[in-house]
Design an enzyme around this catalytic site. Structure first.
Site, short mmCIF file in Angstrom:
data_model
loop_
_atom_site.label_atom_id
_atom_site.label_comp_id
_atom_site.label_asym_id
_atom_site.label_seq_id
_atom_site.Cartn_x
_atom_site.Cartn_y
_atom_site.Cartn_z
N ASP A 1 49.35 -3.57 -44.10
CA ASP A 1 48.07 -2.97 -44.52
C ASP A 1 48.25 -1.74 -45.40
O ASP A 1 47.42 -1.47 -46.28
CB ASP A 1 47.25 -2.55 -43.28
N ASN B 1 45.03 -9.10 -45.84
CA ASN B 1 43.86 -9.15 -44.96
C ASN B 1 43.53 -7.74 -44.45
O ASN B 1 43.19 -7.53 -43.30
CB ASN B 1 44.10 -10.11 -43.79
N GLN C 1 33.48 0.61 -42.33
CA GLN C 1 34.37 0.81 -43.48
C GLN C 1 33.60 0.90 -44.79
O GLN C 1 34.08 1.48 -45.76
CB GLN C 1 35.40 -0.32 -43.55
N ASP D 1 38.72 -2.06 -31.55
CA ASP D 1 40.07 -2.60 -31.75
C ASP D 1 40.85 -2.69 -30.43
O ASP D 1 41.94 -3.29 -30.39
CB ASP D 1 40.88 -1.74 -32.74
N GLU E 1 40.03 -9.74 -38.23
CA GLU E 1 41.10 -10.64 -38.67
C GLU E 1 40.81 -12.08 -38.25
O GLU E 1 41.27 -13.04 -38.86
CB GLU E 1 42.44 -10.18 -38.11
N HIS F 1 47.16 -9.60 -35.74
CA HIS F 1 48.15 -8.74 -35.09
C HIS F 1 47.75 -8.31 -33.68
O HIS F 1 48.57 -8.27 -32.78
CB HIS F 1 48.42 -7.51 -35.97
N ARG F 2 46.45 -8.01 -33.51
CA ARG F 2 46.03 -7.53 -32.19
C ARG F 2 45.98 -8.65 -31.16
O ARG F 2 46.12 -8.41 -29.97
CB ARG F 2 44.66 -6.82 -32.26
N LYS G 1 51.10 -6.67 -39.76
CA LYS G 1 49.92 -6.09 -40.42
C LYS G 1 49.82 -4.59 -40.17
O LYS G 1 49.48 -3.83 -41.06
CB LYS G 1 48.66 -6.82 -39.93
O1 LIG Z 1 37.85 2.73 -40.87
C1 LIG Z 1 38.84 2.26 -40.30
O2 LIG Z 1 39.99 2.69 -40.48
C2 LIG Z 1 38.65 1.14 -39.36
C3 LIG Z 1 37.41 0.84 -38.87
C4 LIG Z 1 37.17 -0.25 -37.89
O3 LIG Z 1 36.54 -1.32 -38.56
P1 LIG Z 1 34.94 -1.59 -38.49
O4 LIG Z 1 34.25 -0.40 -38.99
O5 LIG Z 1 34.80 -2.79 -39.38
O6 LIG Z 1 34.62 -1.87 -37.05
C5 LIG Z 1 38.46 -0.75 -37.25
O7 LIG Z 1 38.23 -1.98 -36.62
C6 LIG Z 1 39.56 -0.92 -38.27
O8 LIG Z 1 40.75 -1.36 -37.68
C7 LIG Z 1 39.86 0.38 -38.95
C1 LIG Z 2 40.13 -4.69 -37.79
C2 LIG Z 2 41.33 -4.26 -38.16
O1 LIG Z 2 41.74 -4.06 -39.40
P1 LIG Z 2 41.04 -4.07 -40.83
O2 LIG Z 2 39.56 -4.19 -40.63
O3 LIG Z 2 41.42 -2.78 -41.47
O4 LIG Z 2 41.62 -5.25 -41.55
C3 LIG Z 2 42.35 -3.95 -37.13
O5 LIG Z 2 43.38 -3.35 -37.48
O6 LIG Z 2 42.17 -4.29 -35.96
#
Ligand SMILES: O=C(O)C1=C[C@@H](OP(=O)(O)O)[C@@H](O)[C@H](O)C1
Ligand SMILES: C=C(OP(=O)(O)O)C(=O)O
Length: 461
Positions: free
Chosen positions: A61, A107, A186, A328, A356, A405-406, A431
């Site tokens: 990532d 991803n 995000q 997560d 994912e 990965h999780r 990842k």
């Molecule tokens: O902003 C971030 O770094 C993240 C926000 C979360 O996603 P969502 O906002 O889609 O839940 C989380 O699941 C992801 O692993 C990282």
């Molecule tokens: C949801 C995850 O990652 P991302 O949305 O950044 O792909 C994660 O790392 O669990």
């Protein structure tokens, strides 16, 4: 320092089986936070000078983020272990070629959402594309918001509103924009991280519910620490980034990854051992440190000494919990729930279906392969623990990981309690945590233990 950084190591493993080995005891420092690393990399690129990042995560990532930034002129020097990075943003140059610059983002949700916002604010022509699952992960609401600010357009290639994303931009004008936050936080973090590049001030208003709030709070802290004054409403519903803001910082030390830490705390919870995770406290920027409070509610003992958090397992009871803010860690909790007394109800995580993989339906499917009774709700699950008889009669199971990965990191923990839990495609942990199985093994392998994992190189994952 060398320009290339560490080489990716190909894991030869096609399946891994963690074997029961008594209480898990020890100390561990997980690699750097994925969320912080990808935020700070963008801030460093935008700072237009040399900055030093320590404790960075080097994984798939963050590599796709780094590679993309390098393609637009950012110079990266890395220590051999990849954890110390010198980022020189002075060469950051928008790409205005006749053909768009194609950037591969695998991803990585953070990379595609943050970069879409950042590159559209910087200007230029780009296409962001990834693996097939990335092309099913939503981004349409972010594009809608960016199109309110941009001198140009951002579009999704297909009608499903998912990547690939096409950017044609002369930068952001600025202004007031509304964004929805009920599928992913995000989108909002991406807009906030890109806002300092806009010509005018940017005001962002959240339309409706916001999921994963601690990640937005983290973004605001990063902006503040990296020199960008941001006015934030207490309820995280309105944000203002003034005109003339710019990133300005010299160095940043990244916390260990709290989501990664959840697996080690869960290992202690499951086995009645004690695991100390170093470099994190309840004051960490990552909301996922809150997972220890969930374990505490289930009966574990938790202690925070300011620079580490220890969990000691106890008699576990099932709980009802809203995990919207720490989604997560739902998969981690699910495994612990299998060994509690009484059912566990997880709510508030409908957004887990867009990650994912579908982390509600696919998680339920794998838990059932272990013998569990699981009820799937739209926004969560009810997990019934395994009965003593089910545990006694358990004859092994091979679990799919869905390139998640999780899924791999959490399901493997079931092996600490049940013999013969085989995890397919364990290298998908690359990842965010390429060294996960080695680190887990370092905690569970004791002088007189038998194998803690086995490799079936011939099987098809
Ligand atoms: O902003 C971030 O770094 C993240 C926000 C979360 O996603 P969502 O906002 O889609 O839940 C989380 O699941 C992801 O692993 C990282
Ligand atoms: C949801 C995850 O990652 P991302 O949305 O950044 O792909 C994660 O790392 O669990």
């Amino acid at each position: 320092m060398n320009p290339a950084g560490p080489q990716a190591t190909e894991s030869p493993l096609t399946t891994v089986t963690v074997l029961p080995d008594g209480p898990v005891e020890g100390e561990i420092r997980p690699p750097g936070s994925k969320s912080l690393t990808n935020r700070i990399l963008l801030a460093a690129a935008g700072a237009g000078k040399k900055t030093l990042l320590t404790g960075a995560l080097r994984s798939e990532d963050t590599t796709v983020m780094l590679d993309s930034l390098q393609q637009i002129g950012v110079i990266v020097e890395s220590s051999d272990d990849g954890r110390t990075l010198q980022i020189d943003g002075s060469g950051l140059t928008p790409h205005y070629g006749a053909e768009p610059l194609r950037l591969y983002i695998a991803n990585s949700g953070t990379t595609v959402r943050f970069l879409t916002a950042f590159l559209s604010a910087l200007g230029g022509n780009y296409v962001l594309h990834g693996v097939p699952r990335m092309h099913q992960r939503p981004i349409g609401e972010l594009l809608k918001a960016i199109n309110q600010l941009i001198d140009g357009t951002v579009t999704a290639e297909s009608p499903n509103g998912c990547p690939p994303v096409h950017i044609q931009s002369k930068g952001w004008k600025g202004g007031t924009v509304s964004v929805s936050g009920d599928v992913s936080s995000q989108y909002l973090s991406g807009l906030l991280l890109a806002a300092p590049l806009a010509k005018e001030s940017v005001t962002i208003v959240v339309d409706g519910e916001l999921v994963s709030k601690p990640y937005v709070a983290m973004t605001c802290e990063v902006l503040k620490t990296c020199g960008v004054p941001t006015v934030v409403s207490d309820d995280l519903a309105r944000f203002e980034i003034p005109a003339g803001s710019h990133y300005d910082f010299d160095r940043y030390s990244i916390e260990p990854d709290a989501s990664a830490a959840s697996y080690f705390w869960a290992a202690a919870a499951l086995t009645g051992g004690t695991v100390q995770v170093q470099g994190l406290s309840k004051d960490a920027l990552q909301g996922d440190v809150g997972f220890v409070e969930v374990l505490e509610q289930m009966g574990c003992n938790v202690s925070d000494d300011g620079d580490s958090i220890s969990v000691t397992g106890g008699a576990l009871q099932g709980i009802e919990v809203d995990m919207n803010a720490i989604s997560d860690t739902v998969q981690t909790l699910a495994i612990v729930a299998l060994f509690a007394s009484g059912p566990t109800t997880v709510r508030g995580v409908a957004h887990n279906r867009f990650k994912e993989t579908d982390r509600i339906a696919d998680l339920a499917c794998e838990l059932r392969k272990l013998g569990a009774e699981v009820h799937e709700n739209e926004d969560g699950l009810i997990i019934h623990p395994l009965t003593a008889q089910q545990r006694q009669n358990f004859a092994g199971a091979r679990l799919a990981t869905y390139h998640d990965h999780r899924m791999a990191m959490s399901l493997a923990l079931a092996g600490l309690k049940l013999p013969g839990v085989e995890i397919e495609n364990p290298s998908c942990t690359a990842k965010t945590y390429p060294e996960y199985f080695a680190d887990l093994e370092s905690l569970i392998k004791r002088p007189h233990s038998w194998r803690s994992y086995s490799v079936n190189a011939g099987s098809s994952a």
